[in-house]
Enzyme design. Structure first.
Site, PDB file in Angstrom:
ATOM      1  N   SER A 120      16.159  35.846 -36.455  1.00  0.00           N
ATOM      2  CA  SER A 120      16.891  37.092 -36.258  1.00  0.00           C
ATOM      3  C   SER A 120      18.324  36.884 -36.742  1.00  0.00           C
ATOM      4  CB  SER A 120      16.900  37.479 -34.774  1.00  0.00           C
ATOM      5  OG  SER A 120      17.803  38.542 -34.521  1.00  0.00           O
TER       6      SER A 120
ATOM      7  N   TYR B  62      18.522  35.059 -26.023  1.00  0.00           N
ATOM      8  CA  TYR B  62      17.693  35.276 -27.216  1.00  0.00           C
ATOM      9  C   TYR B  62      18.346  34.631 -28.431  1.00  0.00           C
ATOM     10  CZ  TYR B  62      14.921  37.941 -30.643  1.00  0.00           C
ATOM     11  OH  TYR B  62      14.086  38.319 -31.668  1.00  0.00           O
TER      12      TYR B  62
END
Length: 302
Positions: free
Chosen positions: A151, A163
């Protein structure tokens, strides 16, 4: 020049295993690869769930798409997946592993208990490593491809450091693996999506009341409800801006698996997201801290 001049891969007779196919990118990729002619092993956390049943229904009865239970945090599931793949390998063997399974949540560092950090590390990081190690012998044998879902959040964080942490770790693992696998003819690719929250549903919106109810008494003594409300509004507004076109990311995943000269990294993001990554990568940390601090909370803590 290599990418333009060489022929693309012939999918027929080649097997690919994808993790996290219940929904999102994994679900879309499984159907796309099946349509292209690959033999697809679609790992689902809930093989009896709606997503898995929809996969089987949309794939029809060709037998080239098999849904299997695969919880990447369970070594037994990974071993069983490998045994299933080995017993149903098509004539050209095992071509690709796509480490797509992942989870996300929102919260400042002290808001989340240690159990949550452990769970995220196990799913997003160790789960990918666990699956990769199991299938590495097959990938070396058939000179295949390994694709990892990262990401742009690997470069910075906006309220979801847990995350971001796991994606940054995956990036470094891939960098080491990519160099090590070159001598075997195995290629390793990283997919770096921008904000596709509305496409994947990986992160549902969170209300301030939900966040507040999960805080420890120590954290409640530090943060006030106004601050938590503003942070929830900020993060939920980011989620609401996410792209709904997950096929843009799937296009990159397919290219990583089929191109004669795949890229090491595929960044699939809006221009402003790419600019943020550029600033983060090339400017001094103090500049990035200033940019992100300005975007974050204006509420003063008591």
């Amino acid at each position: 020049m290599c990418r333009r001049g060489a022929a693309r891969l012939e999918p027929a007779g080649r097997a690919v295993l994808i993790t996290g196919c219940d929904s999102g990118f994994g679900h879309l990729l499984a159907l796309r690869l099946h349509r292209l002619g690959f033999t697809v092993f679609a790992g689902c956390l809930c093989p009896g769930g709606d997503g898995a049943r929809r996969l089987q229904r949309e794939a029809g009865g060709t037998g080239r798409l098999r849904v299997l239970r695969l919880d990447v945090t369970r070594a037994g599931d990974v071993r069983a997946a490998k045994e299933l793949v080995l017993s149903h390998l098509p004539e050209r063997g095992f071509w690709g592993l796509v480490n797509n399974a992942g989870i996300s949540t929102f919260g400042e560092t002290g808001w989340l208990p240690m159990e949550t950090y452990e769970k995220f590390a196990d799913v997003n990081l160790l789960g990918s490593i666990r699956t990769t190690l199991a299938f590495l012998p097959l990938l070396r044998k058939y000179k295949g491809r390994i694709v990892f879902m990262s990401s742009i959040i690997a470069y910075f964080t906006l309220g979801n450091g847990i995350y971001s942490m796991t994606k940054a770790a995956i990036e470094r693992f891939c960098d080491a693996l990519r160099l090590e696998m070159k001598k075997f003819g195995v290629q390793v690719c990283i997919i770096q999506p921008g904000n596709y929250a509305r496409s994947t549903k990986i992160q549902p919106p969170l209300s301030a009341d939900e966040i507040w109810s999960e805080l420890s008494e120590e954290e409640k003594a530090v943060y006030n409800k106004e601050y938590v409300q503003e942070r929830a509004n900020f993060f939920n507004s980011i989620l609401s801006e996410g792209s709904t076109n997950g096929n843009e990311v799937v296009d990159a995943m397919v290219d990583a698996l089929t191109s004669p000269a795949p890229k090491a990294r595929y960044m699939v993001a809006k221009l402003k997201e790419k600019v943020l990554v550029f600033v983060c990568a090339l400017f001094p940390t103090v500049v990035m801290d200033s940019v992100l601090s300005y975007a974050l909370s204006k509420v003063k803590l008591a």
